[in-house]
Design an enzyme around this catalytic site. Structure first.
Site, PDB file in Angstrom:
ATOM      1  N   ASP A 234      -3.292  15.050 -18.125  1.00 44.80           N
ATOM      2  CA  ASP A 234      -4.172  16.188 -18.380  1.00 44.80           C
ATOM      3  C   ASP A 234      -5.276  15.775 -19.357  1.00 44.80           C
ATOM      4  O   ASP A 234      -5.001  15.166 -20.399  1.00 44.80           O
ATOM      5  CB  ASP A 234      -3.370  17.354 -18.962  1.00 44.80           C
ATOM      6  CG  ASP A 234      -4.183  18.628 -19.043  1.00 44.80           C
ATOM      7  OD1 ASP A 234      -4.222  19.365 -18.044  1.00 44.80           O
ATOM      8  OD2 ASP A 234      -4.781  18.884 -20.110  1.00 44.80           O
ATOM      9  N   ASN A 242     -16.632  21.557 -20.941  1.00 45.20           N
ATOM     10  CA  ASN A 242     -17.419  22.423 -20.046  1.00 45.20           C
ATOM     11  C   ASN A 242     -18.288  23.393 -20.834  1.00 45.20           C
ATOM     12  O   ASN A 242     -19.463  23.623 -20.514  1.00 45.20           O
ATOM     13  CB  ASN A 242     -16.482  23.192 -19.118  1.00 45.20           C
ATOM     14  CG  ASN A 242     -16.147  22.421 -17.854  1.00 45.20           C
ATOM     15  OD1 ASN A 242     -16.905  21.559 -17.418  1.00 45.20           O
ATOM     16  ND2 ASN A 242     -15.006  22.721 -17.260  1.00 45.20           N
ATOM     17  N   HIS A 247     -20.911  22.496 -16.784  1.00 49.11           N
ATOM     18  CA  HIS A 247     -19.997  22.076 -15.718  1.00 49.11           C
ATOM     19  C   HIS A 247     -20.461  20.811 -15.014  1.00 49.11           C
ATOM     20  O   HIS A 247     -19.638  20.084 -14.445  1.00 49.11           O
ATOM     21  CB  HIS A 247     -19.835  23.222 -14.706  1.00 49.11           C
ATOM     22  CG  HIS A 247     -19.036  24.372 -15.256  1.00 49.11           C
ATOM     23  ND1 HIS A 247     -17.665  24.381 -15.267  1.00 49.11           N
ATOM     24  CD2 HIS A 247     -19.425  25.532 -15.836  1.00 49.11           C
ATOM     25  CE1 HIS A 247     -17.231  25.504 -15.807  1.00 49.11           C
ATOM     26  NE2 HIS A 247     -18.288  26.226 -16.167  1.00 49.11           N
ATOM     27  N   ASP A 251     -17.880  17.933 -14.413  1.00 51.14           N
ATOM     28  CA  ASP A 251     -17.570  17.291 -13.129  1.00 51.14           C
ATOM     29  C   ASP A 251     -17.688  15.779 -13.219  1.00 51.14           C
ATOM     30  O   ASP A 251     -16.910  15.045 -12.606  1.00 51.14           O
ATOM     31  CB  ASP A 251     -18.505  17.824 -12.036  1.00 51.14           C
ATOM     32  CG  ASP A 251     -18.144  19.225 -11.587  1.00 51.14           C
ATOM     33  OD1 ASP A 251     -17.059  19.715 -11.967  1.00 51.14           O
ATOM     34  OD2 ASP A 251     -18.953  19.841 -10.861  1.00 51.14           O
ATOM     35  N   GLU A 277      -8.335  20.027 -14.506  1.00 52.12           N
ATOM     36  CA  GLU A 277      -8.390  18.745 -15.209  1.00 52.12           C
ATOM     37  C   GLU A 277      -7.052  18.022 -15.205  1.00 52.12           C
ATOM     38  O   GLU A 277      -6.829  17.114 -16.003  1.00 52.12           O
ATOM     39  CB  GLU A 277      -8.853  18.968 -16.659  1.00 52.12           C
ATOM     40  CG  GLU A 277      -7.859  19.696 -17.534  1.00 52.12           C
ATOM     41  CD  GLU A 277      -7.984  21.210 -17.485  1.00 52.12           C
ATOM     42  OE1 GLU A 277      -7.580  21.858 -18.469  1.00 52.12           O
ATOM     43  OE2 GLU A 277      -8.480  21.747 -16.469  1.00 52.12           O
TER      44      GLU A 277
END
Length: 373
Positions: A234, A242, A247, A251, A277
């Site tokens: 994780d 973010n 975002h 990404d 994630e």
């Protein structure tokens, strides 16, 4: 009209194509194209081979066959052939792959006379992945090769559709849907990847192969010394990434972490984007120490990487030994180890069974009922 395209000859091929496009797994699709091509009049055998690379050497791995395929050697001596053979034993096929071609042909001399062979090569993302081999006693006409190529093109198109449905659009890793289809299976029951199957066969014949094994196994008996492991990985503080950078950069972090995952694990391992994630890895390793080393090396590689605009990104990892547990149970166990890491500083890894033994986590409650949604 050519004899190849008369309604009587085309009917079984059309039926085979209809069956091909009804398949929902790669294994069944592969068998379906073999069955379809085997319906061609005069074809002696049809088979499929994966094209794999082990330590800078190329091999063919025999998978599915119809007729005499995969049962006798090229000389017709009647001896059983191994499932894994060097590509160098098929020079015409090797040359075609080297030149980026989609088809190759040869005439093989056997005890029963000459056999005409054609190979159709499946290219995916500029890599030769598979080929289908057809044999018959008479030369392949241009019309027959055209028909075979058309059937194979349908197979390739549908293969790509299935592959896209199994992959995450952003990272190219296996997606959550693909993992969920395996959720109630044991890790040991999940089929090997082509590279994994090839490496296993090579190790059985030649001892452990370091490129495809995490840790040294006993020569000739690799499975006895290796176990299946599941790790949940994780990204730490991903929501803050973010929120702070947007975002688009989030990404990019996901994509770069996925690339580091691909580099950090063997082609025999399976890496999934589980959601958001979070990533899941199924791997084989010799023991706990080896697994910890592999995962710690990955953690350090991600922490040392400099992500554009964002800077440093870290991950937390929880993992568990598979044993006889299903993936559903394993992911619960690995999740508990992950939550322990998250509560105790992040950017580290923890082994579920070790935490359980020390009383630092509790075992998941085993629910015998399955909820249906």
């Amino acid at each position: 009209m050519s004899d190849e395209y008369t309604p009587k000859r085309l009917q079984p091929i059309l039926q085979g194509l209809a069956q091909m496009t009804g398949q929902r797994s790669h294994a069944r699709l592969e068998r379906s194209v073999i069955t379809t091509l085997a319906r061609l009049e005069g074809v002696v055998s049809v088979g499929m081979m994966d094209l794999v690379r082990l330590s800078e050497a190329d091999y063919v791995l025999f998978k599915h066959g119809d007729g005499a395929f995969c049962r006798v050697c090229e000389t017709g001596c009647g001896a059983e052939i191994a499932g894994l053979r060097p590509l160098a034993e098929y020079p015409e096929l090797g040359r075609a792959i080297a030149h980026g071609k989609r088809q190759a042909s040869a005439i093989l001399s056997t005890a029963d006379g000459d056999v005409h062979v054609t190979w159709l090569i499946f290219w995916h993302r500029q890599q030769a992945l598979q080929c289908v081999e057809l044999r018959q006693n008479r030369p392949f006409t241009a019309e027959r090769l055209e028909l075979i190529a058309a059937v194979f093109q349908v197979y390739q198109n549908y293969h790509d559709l299935l592959d896209d449905s199994e992959r995450d659009a952003l990272t190219g890793l296996y997606n959550r849907k693909t993992f969920d289809e395996l959720r109630f299976r044991r890790a040991s029951d999940i089929p090997h990847t082509p590279q994994g199957q090839a490496a296993l066969q090579r190790r059985r014949g030649q001892g452990d192969h370091p490129e495809f094994s995490h840790g040294a196994g006993t020569p000739g008996q690799p499975d006895a010394d290796e176990s299946d492991w599941l790790a949940v990985i994780d990204i730490d503080n991903f929501k803050q990434i973010n929120d702070r950078f947007g975002h688009l950069y989030g990404d990019e972090v996901l994509l770069l972490v996925a690339n580091l995952l691909k580099q950090g694990f063997r082609s025999t391992d399976r890496v999934f984007r589980y959601g958001g994630e979070e990533f899941v890895v199924l791997l084989r390793a010799a023991d706990l120490a080896t697994t910890e080393h592999v995962l710690e090396r990955l953690r350090q590689a991600i922490a040392a990487h400099r992500f554009p605009q964002v800077g440093q990104v870290t991950v937390s990892i929880g993992f568990s030994r598979a044993g006889d547990a299903t993936l559903s149970t394993l992911i619960e166990q690995a999740d508990r180890a992950l939550y322990y890491v998250k509560r105790n500083g992040k950017n580290q890894l923890a082994h579920y069974e070790s935490l359980l033994e020390r009383g630092l986590v509790q075992a998941p409650v085993q629910n015998q009922e399955v909820d249906l949604f």
